[in-house]
Design an enzyme around this catalytic site. Structure first.
Site, PDB file in Angstrom:
ATOM      1  N   TYR A 142     -71.523  15.132 -84.351  1.00 26.06           N
ATOM      2  CA  TYR A 142     -72.896  15.909 -84.538  1.00 26.06           C
ATOM      3  C   TYR A 142     -72.966  17.156 -83.248  1.00 26.06           C
ATOM      4  O   TYR A 142     -73.790  17.696 -83.426  1.00 26.06           O
ATOM      5  CB  TYR A 142     -74.096  14.867 -84.452  1.00 26.06           C
ATOM      6  CG  TYR A 142     -74.251  13.906 -85.614  1.00 26.06           C
ATOM      7  CD1 TYR A 142     -73.296  14.358 -86.816  1.00 26.06           C
ATOM      8  CD2 TYR A 142     -75.181  12.998 -85.450  1.00 26.06           C
ATOM      9  CE1 TYR A 142     -73.500  13.414 -87.740  1.00 26.06           C
ATOM     10  CE2 TYR A 142     -75.494  12.125 -86.764  1.00 26.06           C
ATOM     11  CZ  TYR A 142     -74.518  12.512 -87.742  1.00 26.06           C
ATOM     12  OH  TYR A 142     -74.664  11.829 -89.077  1.00 26.06           O
ATOM     13  N   LYS A 188     -61.618   5.215 -88.180  1.00 25.12           N
ATOM     14  CA  LYS A 188     -60.629   5.369 -89.252  1.00 25.12           C
ATOM     15  C   LYS A 188     -59.180   5.985 -88.552  1.00 25.12           C
ATOM     16  O   LYS A 188     -58.990   6.929 -88.955  1.00 25.12           O
ATOM     17  CB  LYS A 188     -61.412   6.706 -89.945  1.00 25.12           C
ATOM     18  CG  LYS A 188     -60.892   7.164 -91.290  1.00 25.12           C
ATOM     19  CD  LYS A 188     -61.149   6.231 -92.505  1.00 25.12           C
ATOM     20  CE  LYS A 188     -60.503   6.793 -93.606  1.00 25.12           C
ATOM     21  NZ  LYS A 188     -60.235   5.699 -94.975  1.00 25.12           N
TER      22      LYS A 188
END
Ligand code: NAD
Length: 355
Positions: A142, A188
């Site tokens: 972000y 991940k």
């Protein structure tokens, strides 16, 4: 008598309605536990844009920096959706978080026994769920650079430094230590370099918390396990984007978005707010559920003001109110004895504190 200064941002839509009920409850509990609260109102969001042409006036940032804590309603609405991005209410909120350096977002999801039927999941799966999602809030994709748009492509960058990972990991381990001592770090790491670093640093920080059991999970699996067996989780630690998605998923386990609080901590002052938005579709109708905001006020008592007993008392009052069958419309069909408006439910919770 101890006095605390609370910066209040009511915001847009249902923001003022739900904040008024949280203040009602806070005033009662402060009296009971012999401390005082001074509430100072500040403008932010669409209303701030309408009055000052700035969704986050400097005065609001200064007021928040000078307060012991910030109680926040919600901002935004269709009326401001077509403004340039930097003038939109949501940009004001991102800027406020960054200005205060609140890097840790706590989102608890607790299933109230009284509302077991209100979840879209089966009650055998959700009974007893008590999860805390700790989301990194001011880093990751972000905020990472480079970012941008060209004619035929656009890009954002997911970036974390070792120090950014360390500080959020410490917060999550400390939280796990006070709960059931289980921490699941979600990443991940099978694909992303940034996740590989995340995992290494979390493992390193874990050495300082030997009593906390650490596990790692890939984010796609975590999304699945949250629905399959949510009781397996205690504290979930994850980065900004994964946390945004997983915390919304976790919130639905409880049934209504109107029930869940949040705290954004770790910086110069902390922000306490419901997880929902300004709900323009029901603003002014008096049917908004104030519980998420009252529970956020309870988190404020616990984390920023160290008034643990007062926080326990508010949590108990919410539970007792639900147990006796008082509901707002969004949770009306489940064991309801009386459907209340926003103000009535706030008053019943405040009364329970005195009982
Ligand atoms: P929302 O959370 O405002 O509403 C989603 C649905 O949930 C609506 O049907 C609404 O009526 C209902 N709802 C929300 N809170 C409720 C409550 N307390 N009681 C009963 N029902 C409730 O999400 P949205 O409709 O996607 O967004 C509306 C506006 O809020 C947008 O402008 C969005 O950008 C903004 N928003 C602000 C914040 C924030 O201030 N932190 C967070 C999310 C969205």
């Amino acid at each position: 008598m101890k006095n605390y200064k609370i910066a209040v941002i009511k915001g847009d839509g249902i923001g003022p309605e739900i904040i008024n009920e949280a203040i009602k409850v806070l005033e009662v509990v402060a009296k009971k536990f012999s401390f005082t609260l001074t509430f100072e109102n500040y403008l932010m969001g669409g209303i701030a844009y309408d009055l000052t042409k700035n969704p986050l006036p400097d005065e609001t940032i200064e007021g928040c920096l000078g307060a012991d804590a910030i109680l926040f309603g919600a901002i935004g609405g269709d009326k401001w959706d077509n403004l340039p991005r930097e003038l939109r209410p949501e940009s004001g909120l991102l800027r406020l978080r960054k200005s205060l350096e609140v890097f840790a977002n706590f989102r608890p999801t607790k299933v109230y026994d009284e509302l077991l039927e209100s979840s879209p999941l089966k009650k055998e799966i959700i009974k007893g769920v008590d999860i805390l999602v700790v989301r990194e809030l001011i880093g990751g994709i972000y905020f990472g650079t480079p970012k941008g748009r060209e004619k035929n492509r656009a890009y954002n960058t997911m970036v974390y430094s070792v120090d950014e990972i360390k500080r959020i990991a410490h917060i999550a381990f400390e939280a796990a230590q006070k709960r059931n001592k289980k921490l699941c770090s979600v990443d991940k790491a099978n694909v992303l370099d940034v996740s590989q670093l995340w995992r290494e640093v979390v493992n390193e920080v874990a050495q300082e918390y030997p009593e906390v059991h650490l596990s790692h999970m890939y984010v796609d699996n975590a999304a699945m396990q949250l629905i399959k067996d949510p009781r397996a989780f205690d504290v979930i630690l994850t980065e900004n984007l994964f946390g945004d998605i997983l915390s919304d998923e976790a919130s639905m386990i409880s049934g209504s978005i109107g029930l869940l609080p949040s705290a954004s901590i770790g910086g110069k002052s902390a922000i306490y707010e419901p997880i929902h938005g300004s709900a323009p579709d029901i603003a002014g109708l008096g049917i908004a559920n104030p519980i998420a905001t009252i529970a956020s006020a309870s988190m404020m008592l616990r984390y920023s003001l160290q008034q643990e007993k007062a926080a326990d008392c508010v949590d108990y009052a919410i539970q007792a109110t639900l147990k006796e069958g008082y509901r707002t419309k969004d949770i009306a069909s489940f064991g309801a004895k009386k459907i209340c408006n926003t103000q009535e439910l706030g008053s019943i919770i405040a009364q329970k504190i005195l009982d």
